[in-house]
Motif scaffolding. Structure first.
Motif, PDB file in Angstrom:
ATOM      1  N   GLN A  46     -25.070 -36.879 -42.022  1.00 24.42           N
ATOM      2  CA  GLN A  46     -24.167 -35.726 -40.885  1.00 24.42           C
ATOM      3  C   GLN A  46     -24.901 -34.636 -41.327  1.00 24.42           C
ATOM      4  O   GLN A  46     -24.676 -33.449 -40.229  1.00 24.42           O
ATOM      5  CB  GLN A  46     -23.060 -35.761 -42.296  1.00 24.42           C
ATOM      6  N   LEU A  47     -25.813 -33.956 -42.657  1.00 18.90           N
ATOM      7  CA  LEU A  47     -25.877 -32.720 -42.416  1.00 18.90           C
ATOM      8  C   LEU A  47     -27.095 -32.428 -41.504  1.00 18.90           C
ATOM      9  O   LEU A  47     -27.116 -30.744 -40.765  1.00 18.90           O
ATOM     10  CB  LEU A  47     -26.012 -32.372 -43.798  1.00 18.90           C
ATOM     11  N   GLY A  48     -27.732 -33.804 -41.011  1.00 22.06           N
ATOM     12  CA  GLY A  48     -28.994 -33.144 -39.737  1.00 22.06           C
ATOM     13  C   GLY A  48     -28.539 -33.962 -38.762  1.00 22.06           C
ATOM     14  O   GLY A  48     -29.195 -33.901 -37.799  1.00 22.06           O
ATOM     15  N   ALA A  49     -27.164 -34.303 -38.488  1.00 22.00           N
ATOM     16  CA  ALA A  49     -26.847 -34.435 -37.256  1.00 22.00           C
ATOM     17  C   ALA A  49     -26.594 -33.533 -35.882  1.00 22.00           C
ATOM     18  O   ALA A  49     -26.950 -33.884 -35.302  1.00 22.00           O
ATOM     19  CB  ALA A  49     -24.661 -35.320 -37.043  1.00 22.00           C
ATOM     20  N   ALA A  50     -26.081 -32.190 -36.774  1.00 20.79           N
ATOM     21  CA  ALA A  50     -26.047 -31.219 -35.537  1.00 20.79           C
ATOM     22  C   ALA A  50     -26.298 -29.752 -36.619  1.00 20.79           C
ATOM     23  O   ALA A  50     -26.794 -29.726 -37.772  1.00 20.79           O
ATOM     24  CB  ALA A  50     -24.592 -30.746 -35.066  1.00 20.79           C
ATOM     25  N   PRO A  51     -27.299 -28.688 -35.712  1.00 22.37           N
ATOM     26  CA  PRO A  51     -27.317 -27.369 -36.415  1.00 22.37           C
ATOM     27  C   PRO A  51     -26.674 -26.394 -36.985  1.00 22.37           C
ATOM     28  O   PRO A  51     -25.134 -26.958 -36.419  1.00 22.37           O
ATOM     29  CB  PRO A  51     -28.406 -26.804 -34.599  1.00 22.37           C
ATOM     30  N   ALA A  52     -26.887 -26.429 -37.485  1.00 20.33           N
ATOM     31  CA  ALA A  52     -25.533 -25.498 -38.761  1.00 20.33           C
ATOM     32  C   ALA A  52     -25.129 -24.552 -37.068  1.00 20.33           C
ATOM     33  O   ALA A  52     -25.971 -23.889 -36.449  1.00 20.33           O
ATOM     34  CB  ALA A  52     -25.504 -24.091 -40.015  1.00 20.33           C
ATOM     35  N   THR A  53     -23.657 -24.522 -37.430  1.00 26.00           N
ATOM     36  CA  THR A  53     -22.954 -22.909 -36.548  1.00 26.00           C
ATOM     37  C   THR A  53     -22.793 -21.958 -37.558  1.00 26.00           C
ATOM     38  O   THR A  53     -22.278 -20.806 -36.585  1.00 26.00           O
ATOM     39  CB  THR A  53     -21.899 -24.147 -35.581  1.00 26.00           C
ATOM     40  N   THR A  54     -22.855 -22.205 -38.519  1.00 32.43           N
ATOM     41  CA  THR A  54     -22.039 -20.964 -39.075  1.00 32.43           C
ATOM     42  C   THR A  54     -23.214 -20.633 -40.177  1.00 32.43           C
ATOM     43  O   THR A  54     -23.885 -21.195 -41.191  1.00 32.43           O
ATOM     44  CB  THR A  54     -20.323 -20.875 -39.733  1.00 32.43           C
ATOM     45  N   TRP A  55     -23.360 -18.947 -40.875  1.00 29.21           N
ATOM     46  CA  TRP A  55     -24.052 -18.905 -41.775  1.00 29.21           C
ATOM     47  C   TRP A  55     -23.994 -19.884 -43.172  1.00 29.21           C
ATOM     48  O   TRP A  55     -24.389 -20.259 -44.143  1.00 29.21           O
ATOM     49  CB  TRP A  55     -24.039 -17.615 -42.409  1.00 29.21           C
ATOM     50  N   MET A  56     -22.186 -20.100 -43.458  1.00 29.31           N
ATOM     51  CA  MET A  56     -21.735 -21.415 -44.624  1.00 29.31           C
ATOM     52  C   MET A  56     -21.978 -22.431 -44.318  1.00 29.31           C
ATOM     53  O   MET A  56     -22.541 -22.562 -45.318  1.00 29.31           O
ATOM     54  CB  MET A  56     -20.149 -20.518 -44.218  1.00 29.31           C
ATOM     55  N   ASP A  57     -22.408 -23.377 -43.136  1.00 25.45           N
ATOM     56  CA  ASP A  57     -23.134 -23.974 -42.975  1.00 25.45           C
ATOM     57  C   ASP A  57     -24.333 -24.234 -43.817  1.00 25.45           C
ATOM     58  O   ASP A  57     -24.458 -25.390 -44.273  1.00 25.45           O
ATOM     59  CB  ASP A  57     -22.197 -24.902 -41.182  1.00 25.45           C
TER      60      ASP A  57
END
Length: 99
Positions: A46-57
């Motif tokens: 799940q963590l690697g499925a998509a790039p983070a969209t926010t700094w929090m992510d």
């Protein structure tokens, strides 16, 4: 024929009972470790499925990796432990400012 079950452990000696208990505990620990590995693999997928969209992510992903690194021999140096703790505190402090 009877519906009563027989507790075979009571008919064994102490050493055999302890050995049986140890085998059962070991089996439970192995099952728990296997389940934990599966959950960890799911989380990492799940963590690697998509790039983070926010700094929090991004910070959550970094926090996870820092926690993993903190358990390795390379991270046992007191300076690295302090650095990891400081970075995690920074994440916490900065996340409160944004929220």
């Amino acid at each position: 024929m009877t519906d009563d079950t027989v507790d075979l452990d009571q008919h064994r000696g102490i050493a055999a009972q302890k050995a049986t208990l140890l085998r059962r505990l070991l089996s439970e620990v192995e099952d728990d470790a296997r389940a934990l590995r599966l959950r960890q693999e799911e989380l990492e997928a799940q963590l690697g499925a998509a790039p983070a969209t926010t700094w929090m992510d991004a910070a959550e992903k970094a926090r996870y990796l820092l926690d993993l690194f903190a358990t390795t021999p390379a991270a046992q140096d007191p300076r690295r432990q302090a650095l990891i703790a400081n970075v995690l505190k920074d994440f916490e402090r900065l996340s409160k400012k944004r929220g």
